[in-house]
Design a protein around this motif. Structure first.
Motif, PDB file in Angstrom:
ATOM      1  N   ASP A  84       0.852  -1.182   0.000  1.00  0.00           N
ATOM      2  CA  ASP A  84       0.000   0.000   0.000  1.00  0.00           C
ATOM      3  C   ASP A  84       0.892   1.238   0.000  1.00  0.00           C
ATOM      4  OD1 ASP A  84      -2.127   1.656   0.111  1.00  0.00           O
ATOM      5  OD2 ASP A  84      -2.611   1.287   2.225  1.00  0.00           O
ATOM      6  N   ILE A  85       0.933   1.909  -1.122  1.00  0.00           N
ATOM      7  CA  ILE A  85       1.730   3.130  -1.224  1.00  0.00           C
ATOM      8  C   ILE A  85       0.797   4.301  -0.937  1.00  0.00           C
ATOM      9  CG2 ILE A  85       3.126   4.587  -2.761  1.00  0.00           C
ATOM     10  CD1 ILE A  85       3.817   2.092  -4.345  1.00  0.00           C
ATOM     11  N   ARG A  86       1.148   5.126   0.066  1.00  0.00           N
ATOM     12  CA  ARG A  86       0.263   6.234   0.448  1.00  0.00           C
ATOM     13  C   ARG A  86       0.975   7.571   0.290  1.00  0.00           C
ATOM     14  NH1 ARG A  86      -1.491   3.650   6.177  1.00  0.00           N
ATOM     15  NH2 ARG A  86      -2.423   1.728   5.364  1.00  0.00           N
TER      16      ARG A  86
ATOM     17  N   GLY B 220       5.377  10.333   2.516  1.00  0.00           N
ATOM     18  CA  GLY B 220       4.577   9.179   2.150  1.00  0.00           C
ATOM     19  C   GLY B 220       4.935   7.948   2.946  1.00  0.00           C
ATOM     20  N   GLN B 221       4.177   6.902   2.676  1.00  0.00           N
ATOM     21  CA  GLN B 221       4.408   5.619   3.339  1.00  0.00           C
ATOM     22  C   GLN B 221       4.354   4.515   2.287  1.00  0.00           C
ATOM     23  OE1 GLN B 221       1.040   6.196   6.082  1.00  0.00           O
ATOM     24  NE2 GLN B 221       2.418   5.427   7.671  1.00  0.00           N
TER      25      GLN B 221
ATOM     26  N   HIS C 236       4.652  -3.420   7.493  1.00  0.00           N
ATOM     27  CA  HIS C 236       5.794  -2.579   7.854  1.00  0.00           C
ATOM     28  C   HIS C 236       5.872  -1.409   6.882  1.00  0.00           C
ATOM     29  CE1 HIS C 236       7.319  -5.650  10.539  1.00  0.00           C
ATOM     30  NE2 HIS C 236       7.171  -6.531   9.568  1.00  0.00           N
ATOM     31  N   ASP C 237       6.264  -0.239   7.382  1.00  0.00           N
ATOM     32  CA  ASP C 237       6.519   0.870   6.481  1.00  0.00           C
ATOM     33  C   ASP C 237       7.967   0.782   6.011  1.00  0.00           C
ATOM     34  OD1 ASP C 237       6.805   3.162   5.077  1.00  0.00           O
ATOM     35  OD2 ASP C 237       6.184   4.523   6.694  1.00  0.00           O
ATOM     36  N   LEU C 238       8.137   0.398   4.748  1.00  0.00           N
ATOM     37  CA  LEU C 238       9.488   0.174   4.223  1.00  0.00           C
ATOM     38  C   LEU C 238      10.336   1.435   4.281  1.00  0.00           C
ATOM     39  CD1 LEU C 238       8.816  -1.997   1.041  1.00  0.00           C
ATOM     40  CD2 LEU C 238       9.343  -2.762   3.347  1.00  0.00           C
TER      41      LEU C 238
ATOM     42  N   ASP D 238       4.725  12.785  -7.546  1.00  0.00           N
ATOM     43  CA  ASP D 238       4.008  13.845  -6.835  1.00  0.00           C
ATOM     44  C   ASP D 238       2.742  13.281  -6.183  1.00  0.00           C
ATOM     45  OD1 ASP D 238       3.045  16.203  -5.922  1.00  0.00           O
ATOM     46  OD2 ASP D 238       2.623  17.085  -7.884  1.00  0.00           O
ATOM     47  N   ASP D 239       2.868  12.909  -4.930  1.00  0.00           N
ATOM     48  CA  ASP D 239       1.714  12.535  -4.120  1.00  0.00           C
ATOM     49  C   ASP D 239       0.886  11.412  -4.760  1.00  0.00           C
ATOM     50  OD1 ASP D 239      -0.047  12.653  -2.011  1.00  0.00           O
ATOM     51  OD2 ASP D 239      -1.250  14.260  -2.891  1.00  0.00           O
ATOM     52  N   ILE D 240       1.506  10.268  -4.949  1.00  0.00           N
ATOM     53  CA  ILE D 240       0.741   9.168  -5.550  1.00  0.00           C
ATOM     54  C   ILE D 240       0.411   8.104  -4.506  1.00  0.00           C
ATOM     55  CG2 ILE D 240       1.869   9.533  -7.805  1.00  0.00           C
ATOM     56  CD1 ILE D 240       3.081   6.662  -7.296  1.00  0.00           C
TER      57      ILE D 240
END
Lengths: 330, 333
Positions: free
Chosen positions: A7-9, A69-70, A76-78, A26-28
């Motif tokens: 999950d890319i936030r 971002g995350q 886990h947040d890579l 840019d903010d994807i």
């Protein structure tokens, strides 16, 4: 358990160059479910490869850095993981296949040694056992005389064969996610067709695939869902049919029309998108596609459009998709 | 002697082909060891024949290493032909002296895949597109005017004149290459993977530009590409090359709609088509062998889905069909 694997936030990646600073991504936001194949498409410089590299924190720094971002992978947040923990994930739980296998393989070491090193880094295995394991994987990806090839240096093998070895190395440790960045672009079409079927067969063990490509035909062959990027932003995402049958964003529509198809009726003009991609150093205010869009309106010059949901799982970052009564999606 | 202007009709008034290639061979010797002992030849181009008429595009498709680029380079005399004949407007190119060949170069221009490496980074756009004109003494009026006119033809503005190649995007650079090729009013332009490095949306623009220029300048193209889809959109006729030989040639619509040679079929079936049927990978086997040691009999037999016993021993016959179609395969012999 959550079905989401990755999950890319709100990921943003910034590059500081001599000419100036710009956002390559840019903010994807995007996600991949377990066992799912997602195609990330767009033209060169749109930020698709940078997105792929950001997932495993392989952005060359300087000039690049992840601004915000995350990237949540298996809870886990890579982006916030310790380097040692990240190394255990890279190559094992998340593996990568690059466009040019000859630059991804070490030119100084024999194939066998490179494979064994990777196996023994992640698994407790004797050298002999690792050798046999590697050799069996070479056979699985369709390499004849696998034992002999284990002693070969990369330069002794054709591009197609090198890419098969990359695929073997990417899959041999049963990754949960395979990231493939233009894996067949450097190959001939007949070899490409063989590589497609190989990746499809190998995916039977429920691995997820993030396929980065500029080729809509390749997406059609390999993917369940499509994410379209243009000038550092996601402009549309949806299931295969949403994108190919009911595309909404003018860029997606233009891209699909511009693809040269096998012309049975003889030669003729193609439907080109006029103009060119803006430089990331000079993105306009508002929508990045405004200069090339035939539907451009005042609103496009003011605001960067949000992703408006068209139906479940299908959204476009375009005011055309704004029905006014729905809230912007993710 | 090369006439300054090329007659567009033959002696008897009927149009002869602009380019006629007969049994052309380009072999590269393999040398091994201390004394450079000959160890055979890489037969990059091995007995190729075709013609290109005026105002016609011949698409040349094949995979990497099939000899298509060497063929283009041999036509330009950048490689020496080992045998065979190249007739350009009736004049034999291989037998020309250096000075005569240099004069003929005006009529045959080339556009390469990577414009960044084929445009001199130390020359501005005006110098690049008018260099040939100066070289051939074809300048009337100012260089600036010539450059502006050429750039306008390829869809670039006057402001490009004093800029440098690195300031442009890939598509714009390819437009500059096209302007340069166009400057000498050539009859034939060899496009070697000219749109392969471009993004889809820009690729379509450049293909459209090439089609427009063909109409307005009565150009002929030899369009070399690995991409069958691109070729089918620009070519009048298509030649399919495999391991140094043309295995099938004919009208584009015939070749794409009804491919006869098993290799042509494989090549077309392997193209991923968005929205189409997914590719059945079992139609293709293995990789192309080395042109240094091509297989006995038909060169395609180790990969051919329709291989027969005699394909392994006997070279395939050349079968000529209607509409100038030729196929080299035992299935039709």
């Amino acid at each position: 358990m959550n079905n989401q694997l990755l999950d890319i936030r709100n990921l943003s990646v910034r590059f500081d160059t001599d000419e100036g600073a710009f956002n390559a991504v840019d903010d994807i936001s995007l996600h991949i479910d377990r066992g799912e194949s997602v195609g990330l498409v767009g033209e060169s410089g749109c930020g698709k490869s940078v997105t792929a590299l950001a997932i495993t924190r392989l952005i060359p720094s300087p000039p690049g850095h992840i601004e915000s971002g995350q990237v949540i992978f298996e809870e886990h947040d890579l982006l916030r993981l310790k380097p040692s923990a990240l190394r255990n994930i890279r190559g094992a739980s998340i593996s990568m296949i690059f466009q040019e296998p000859h630059s991804a393989l070490s030119p100084l070491h024999r194939i066998g040694r490179q494979m064994i090193e990777a196996i023994r880094f992640h698994r407790e295995m004797s050298k002999t056992a690792a050798w046999e394991y590697a050799r069996d994987w070479l056979s699985k990806v369709g390499i004849a005389d696998a034992e002999e090839r284990m002693y070969a240096y990369p330069f002794q093998l054709s591009g197609g064969m090198q890419q098969r070895i990359m695929i073997a190395m990417a899959l041999m440790l049963s990754p949960a996610l395979v990231i493939a960045d233009e894996p067949t672009t450097a190959l001939d079409v007949t070899t490409q067709a063989q590589i497609f079927s190989l990746i499809r067969d190998m995916k039977e063990n429920d691995a997820s695939l993030l396929l980065i490509t500029h080729d809509m035909g390749v997406v059609w062959e390999m993917c369940d869902r499509v994410v379209v990027m243009y000038a550092s932003r996601i402009v549309e995402y949806g299931a295969l049919n949403d994108i190919f049958v009911n595309p909404v964003h003018p860029y997606t529509i233009g891209l699909l029309k511009a693809i040269p198809t096998l012309a049975v009726g003889g030669k003729g003009r193609l439907a080109a998108i006029p103009g060119q991609v803006p430089s990331p150093l000079a993105y306009p205010k508002g929508c990045n596609f405004q200069d090339r869009c035939e539907h451009v309106s005042d609103r496009c010059l003011q605001d960067n459009p949000a992703l408006f949901e068209i139906n479940t799982g299908h959204a476009a970052a375009c005011v055309l998709a704004d029905k006014g009564d729905i809230t912007p999606a993710g | 002697m090369i006439p300054e202007t090329i007659n567009h009709a033959g002696a008897n008034g009927e149009e002869n082909p602009l380019l006629e290639v007969i049994d052309l061979k380009t072999w590269f010797p393999i040398k091994r060891g201390l004394f450079s002992i000959g160890a055979g030849n890489v037969r990059a181009v091995d007995g190729v024949s075709f013609t290109i008429n005026r105002n016609e595009t011949l698409g040349l498709v094949g995979e990497s290493g099939c000899g298509k680029t060497t063929l283009g380079r041999t036509l330009l005399q950048l490689e020496k032909a080992s045998g065979g004949e190249i007739l350009f407007n009736g004049v034999s190119i291989p037998s020309l002296g250096r000075r005569e060949m240099n004069r003929l170069r005006r009529h045959i221009q080339v556009i390469f895949q990577d414009p960044l490496s084929s445009l001199n980074p130390r020359m501005n756009v005006m110098d690049i597109v008018t260099e040939g004109l100066v070289q051939f003494g074809m300048i009337e009026g100012s260089r600036q005017e010539h450059a502006a006119r050429l750039l306008q033809e390829v869809g670039l503005g006057r402001d490009a004149i004093h800029r440098w190649p690195h300031e442009f995007s890939g598509g714009q650079r390819q437009r500059i290459s096209i302007a340069r090729a166009l400057s000498l009013k050539p009859d034939l332009i060899i496009c070697d993977e000219a749109v392969s490095a471009l993004d889809v949306s820009v690729q379509a623009q450049v293909i459209n530009l090439l089609l427009k220029l063909q109409e307005s300048h009565r150009l002929s193209y030899l369009f070399i590409s690995h991409d069958v889809s691109v070729v089918s959109n620009i070519a009048d006729r298509v030649a399919v090359m495999y391991l140094g030989q043309i295995v099938e040639i004919g009208n584009a619509a015939d070749i794409i709609g009804n491919p006869m040679h098993p290799y042509t079929r494989v090549l077309i079936a392997a193209v991923p088509v968005a929205g189409g049927k997914r590719i059945d990978a079992h139609i293709v086997r293995g990789e192309a062998p080395s042109p240094a040691s091509p297989p006995e009999g038909c060169r395609f037999h180790p990969r051919c889905p329709e291989v027969m016993a005699h394909c392994k021993q006997m070279p395939p016959p050349v079968t000529t069909l209607e509409n100038g179609r030729m196929v080299m395969c035992h299935l039709y012999g």
